[in-house]
Design a protein around this motif. Sequence first.
Motif, PDB file in Angstrom:
ATOM      1  N   LYS A  84      18.493  46.676  -5.609  1.00 18.34           N
ATOM      2  CA  LYS A  84      18.479  46.803  -4.146  1.00 18.34           C
ATOM      3  C   LYS A  84      18.205  45.434  -3.540  1.00 18.34           C
ATOM      4  O   LYS A  84      17.350  44.696  -4.022  1.00 18.34           O
ATOM      5  CB  LYS A  84      17.408  47.800  -3.704  1.00 18.34           C
ATOM      6  CG  LYS A  84      17.702  49.245  -4.113  1.00 18.34           C
ATOM      7  CD  LYS A  84      16.636  50.186  -3.588  1.00 18.34           C
ATOM      8  CE  LYS A  84      16.949  51.630  -3.982  1.00 18.34           C
ATOM      9  NZ  LYS A  84      15.896  52.569  -3.513  1.00 18.34           N
ATOM     10  N   LEU A  85      18.916  45.123  -2.475  1.00 15.67           N
ATOM     11  CA  LEU A  85      18.711  43.855  -1.779  1.00 15.67           C
ATOM     12  C   LEU A  85      17.963  44.106  -0.479  1.00 15.67           C
ATOM     13  O   LEU A  85      18.200  45.111   0.203  1.00 15.67           O
ATOM     14  CB  LEU A  85      20.058  43.180  -1.486  1.00 15.67           C
ATOM     15  CG  LEU A  85      20.917  42.828  -2.718  1.00 15.67           C
ATOM     16  CD1 LEU A  85      22.205  42.145  -2.277  1.00 15.67           C
ATOM     17  CD2 LEU A  85      20.150  41.929  -3.669  1.00 15.67           C
ATOM     18  N   ASP A  86      17.078  43.186  -0.157  1.00 20.96           N
ATOM     19  CA  ASP A  86      16.257  43.314   1.054  1.00 20.96           C
ATOM     20  C   ASP A  86      17.152  43.336   2.294  1.00 20.96           C
ATOM     21  O   ASP A  86      18.119  42.567   2.404  1.00 20.96           O
ATOM     22  CB  ASP A  86      15.298  42.116   1.124  1.00 20.96           C
ATOM     23  CG  ASP A  86      14.145  42.371   2.084  1.00 20.96           C
ATOM     24  OD1 ASP A  86      14.397  42.978   3.139  1.00 20.96           O
ATOM     25  OD2 ASP A  86      13.015  41.968   1.776  1.00 20.96           O
ATOM     26  N   PRO A 106      25.228  49.840  -5.551  1.00 19.37           N
ATOM     27  CA  PRO A 106      25.973  50.788  -4.724  1.00 19.37           C
ATOM     28  C   PRO A 106      27.097  50.081  -3.965  1.00 19.37           C
ATOM     29  O   PRO A 106      27.062  48.851  -3.787  1.00 19.37           O
ATOM     30  CB  PRO A 106      24.916  51.336  -3.765  1.00 19.37           C
ATOM     31  CG  PRO A 106      23.836  50.312  -3.737  1.00 19.37           C
ATOM     32  CD  PRO A 106      23.841  49.646  -5.072  1.00 19.37           C
ATOM     33  N   PRO A 107      28.097  50.835  -3.504  1.00 23.21           N
ATOM     34  CA  PRO A 107      29.242  50.221  -2.802  1.00 23.21           C
ATOM     35  C   PRO A 107      28.840  49.369  -1.612  1.00 23.21           C
ATOM     36  O   PRO A 107      29.458  48.336  -1.363  1.00 23.21           O
ATOM     37  CB  PRO A 107      30.064  51.433  -2.353  1.00 23.21           C
ATOM     38  CG  PRO A 107      29.680  52.526  -3.297  1.00 23.21           C
ATOM     39  CD  PRO A 107      28.260  52.288  -3.671  1.00 23.21           C
ATOM     40  N   GLU A 108      27.777  49.781  -0.882  1.00 17.73           N
ATOM     41  CA  GLU A 108      27.397  49.015   0.309  1.00 17.73           C
ATOM     42  C   GLU A 108      26.879  47.620  -0.037  1.00 17.73           C
ATOM     43  O   GLU A 108      26.905  46.720   0.799  1.00 17.73           O
ATOM     44  CB  GLU A 108      26.349  49.771   1.140  1.00 17.73           C
ATOM     45  CG  GLU A 108      25.076  50.155   0.416  1.00 17.73           C
ATOM     46  CD  GLU A 108      25.155  51.535  -0.220  1.00 17.73           C
ATOM     47  OE1 GLU A 108      24.082  52.129  -0.451  1.00 17.73           O
ATOM     48  OE2 GLU A 108      26.278  52.011  -0.493  1.00 17.73           O
ATOM     49  N   VAL A 109      26.408  47.418  -1.284  1.00 14.75           N
ATOM     50  CA  VAL A 109      26.023  46.076  -1.736  1.00 14.75           C
ATOM     51  C   VAL A 109      27.249  45.343  -2.269  1.00 14.75           C
ATOM     52  O   VAL A 109      27.483  44.175  -1.955  1.00 14.75           O
ATOM     53  CB  VAL A 109      24.930  46.159  -2.829  1.00 14.75           C
ATOM     54  CG1 VAL A 109      24.694  44.784  -3.448  1.00 14.75           C
ATOM     55  CG2 VAL A 109      23.633  46.710  -2.247  1.00 14.75           C
ATOM     56  N   ALA A 110      28.051  46.043  -3.060  1.00 15.16           N
ATOM     57  CA  ALA A 110      29.203  45.415  -3.711  1.00 15.16           C
ATOM     58  C   ALA A 110      30.203  44.828  -2.720  1.00 15.16           C
ATOM     59  O   ALA A 110      30.849  43.817  -3.009  1.00 15.16           O
ATOM     60  CB  ALA A 110      29.902  46.429  -4.622  1.00 15.16           C
ATOM     61  N   LYS A 165      29.521  43.420   0.063  1.00 11.93           N
ATOM     62  CA  LYS A 165      28.969  42.284   0.813  1.00 11.93           C
ATOM     63  C   LYS A 165      28.870  41.016  -0.036  1.00 11.93           C
ATOM     64  O   LYS A 165      28.592  39.942   0.488  1.00 11.93           O
ATOM     65  CB  LYS A 165      27.562  42.626   1.327  1.00 11.93           C
ATOM     66  CG  LYS A 165      27.531  43.763   2.337  1.00 11.93           C
ATOM     67  CD  LYS A 165      26.088  44.155   2.635  1.00 11.93           C
ATOM     68  CE  LYS A 165      26.038  45.437   3.464  1.00 11.93           C
ATOM     69  NZ  LYS A 165      24.676  45.984   3.547  1.00 11.93           N
ATOM     70  N   VAL A 166      29.044  41.144  -1.358  1.00 12.10           N
ATOM     71  CA  VAL A 166      28.868  40.001  -2.248  1.00 12.10           C
ATOM     72  C   VAL A 166      30.078  39.873  -3.178  1.00 12.10           C
ATOM     73  O   VAL A 166      30.889  40.794  -3.286  1.00 12.10           O
ATOM     74  CB  VAL A 166      27.591  40.158  -3.109  1.00 12.10           C
ATOM     75  CG1 VAL A 166      26.348  40.230  -2.245  1.00 12.10           C
ATOM     76  CG2 VAL A 166      27.682  41.389  -4.020  1.00 12.10           C
ATOM     77  N   SER A 167      30.185  38.716  -3.833  1.00 13.44           N
ATOM     78  CA  SER A 167      31.149  38.562  -4.934  1.00 13.44           C
ATOM     79  C   SER A 167      30.385  38.848  -6.225  1.00 13.44           C
ATOM     80  O   SER A 167      29.616  38.011  -6.701  1.00 13.44           O
ATOM     81  CB  SER A 167      31.712  37.141  -4.972  1.00 13.44           C
ATOM     82  OG  SER A 167      32.548  36.919  -3.875  1.00 13.44           O
ATOM     83  N   LEU A 168      30.554  40.042  -6.757  1.00 15.11           N
ATOM     84  CA  LEU A 168      29.816  40.461  -7.944  1.00 15.11           C
ATOM     85  C   LEU A 168      30.512  39.889  -9.180  1.00 15.11           C
ATOM     86  O   LEU A 168      31.680  40.198  -9.453  1.00 15.11           O
ATOM     87  CB  LEU A 168      29.772  41.987  -8.001  1.00 15.11           C
ATOM     88  CG  LEU A 168      28.787  42.633  -8.973  1.00 15.11           C
ATOM     89  CD1 LEU A 168      27.360  42.196  -8.675  1.00 15.11           C
ATOM     90  CD2 LEU A 168      28.905  44.150  -8.889  1.00 15.11           C
TER      91      LEU A 168
END
Length: 629
Positions: free
Chosen positions: A132-134, A181-185, A187-190
């Motif tokens: 989880k990201l802040d 989760p998709p909402e993090v993926a 927003k970033v380049s995983l």
Amino acid sequence: AYLGPFTSTFRASLTDRWLEDLKQLQLPHTPGVDIVNTLGDPVIIRSWNICGLPTDTHSTQNGIIMSEARRWPLLIDPQTQANRYIKNLGRDKSSAPNGIEVVKQSDKNYIRALENGVRFGKWVLMENVGEKLDASLEPVLQQQTFRQGSQLMIRLGDSTIPYNESFRFFMTTKLPNPHYPPEVAVKVSLLNFSITPKGLEDQLLGVVMVTELPEKEEKKNALVVNNARMAKELKDIEDTILHMLSNSTGNILDDQELIDTLSSSKVTSIEINEKVAEAKITERELDEERERYRPVAFRGSLLFFAIADLSQIDPMYQYSLQMFTGLFRNAILKSEHPEDPNDVAKRIDLLNDFFTYMLYQNICRSLFEKDKLLFSFTLVIKVLQGDGKVDDTTWRFLLSAQAPKIRDCGMSKPTEPGTEWITNQMWSELVTMSEGLAAFDGFLESFVAHAAEWQKLFGSETANEDPLPDGYSDRLSMLDHMCVIRCLRPDKIIECVQTFVSAHFGQRFIEPPPFDIEQSFGDSNLSTPLIFVLTSGSDPTKDFLTFADAGGRKVSAISLGQGQGPLAESLIEQGTSRGSWVLLQNCHLAASWMMKLEQIVEELDPATVHKDFRLWLTSMPSKAFPVSV
């Protein structure tokens, strides 16, 4: 960006499938196109390699995505390769003119560090992020900038601050298989930096070439630079001609300057193309030479994953890739050379044998006595699996007494007089073995027919050495033979393992070397701590102090616990400047300080630390102990 989270093998299979689809749909495309050929600049990639980016294709792809993607990268990095690379790149003024700040999500003031990075154009690396990201990172991840007058601004928390376009943000996680989760993926380049057997093989092949054939590796690097320079010259020529054609007025044939440029460009272009063709031939020859040493890299890759599996036995049995690579490099330098320098096959055999035993000696130092034979067995099995000499079903049965059924024996446990010694568990395992392993077709029938002979084996003191009835000793491999002993006399498996290891690797792999503190010190360096793993009742402190006194070393010792962290930091700081030794005892009692210890060890720079400094640690087995240390 879509391929980022996947392993190198899966990336390659997807790319091949897409290229096949392009062919079938008859869409115009460059044959064999990939991200490295399309977006990679060989000179820039080489500078990344110098900063610590691994040389395999998978890592190069990751480096290009990090450089070109719009979204900030989140790197899956259990072996901390990407972490070290970003730190080295951040210290390079040509890449990050304003430096780099390293923070963790658990730091109290990480938002302040992020604000300073955004304001002053510093790079910010956030380590050890979880799944989880802040929420406070949202404006940075979404890059929610706006203009206030002529100034680009961003809102972080309650502050609105100027946005410097030199700012870059990186995140790394040590989780080997995180679920974002998709909402993090989105927003970033995983990006997946996890090492794979194939990726590690390519990396170790690079180490072999740099260490074994440095002049040829330098020649290849020079070729890369020259090819890139010539490609740039061709591009500049094309750009010049297009510019002059677009700005030409009147009749082109009357433009003498354009005609002269075209004429000279044609000559230059022909010369460059000839040089490129020659360079490709030379590069192909160098690549063929490089491929001859691949068996050494392949063996190294197998052995790394053999020691990586040891962490399942004890949490302290964890070994960094950096340590392994250093050991691999030392083995290449120290191993014997054949009488004929051109005998590459002999050299490969010598390298493999030397490194395998060197690794065995080094790892054995850190293992409890009870686990050393298991480690030897694991090494042998890994190497044989790499050579395709281990049947996976047989190996699975030996470990678990389970095997998929491939035939039906249809026999029940015999009840005739003289078969009372056959227990229910023994019969059950024999049935599973006979029905699941290819080498045991018809074994049950033979077993029942020769029950008296099998009973003698069952009662023998040397059951592991005695020949099997009905000629099975000649029909079965050593691993199959061990499966039989597992069913009948599991107490003899240890002797079977010793025989198996000795037969394949030699007697020295079942005779672990005694612990030698002097040799351990000889193999150490100032940036790598030496760790005593403790058991109840053991205390190596007396032996350590005796060794230090014999060498005339000054030792500063402290037992860790609550509130001792700052004092330990002070002792390490003094030791690095004066060249003394520091002993930190009972690290397992200071679990909360281990993250700080990890940071201190990562920052030990051979260029600034006194050459005589050594950091010694003692700890009971603990999951809190950092792997990188």
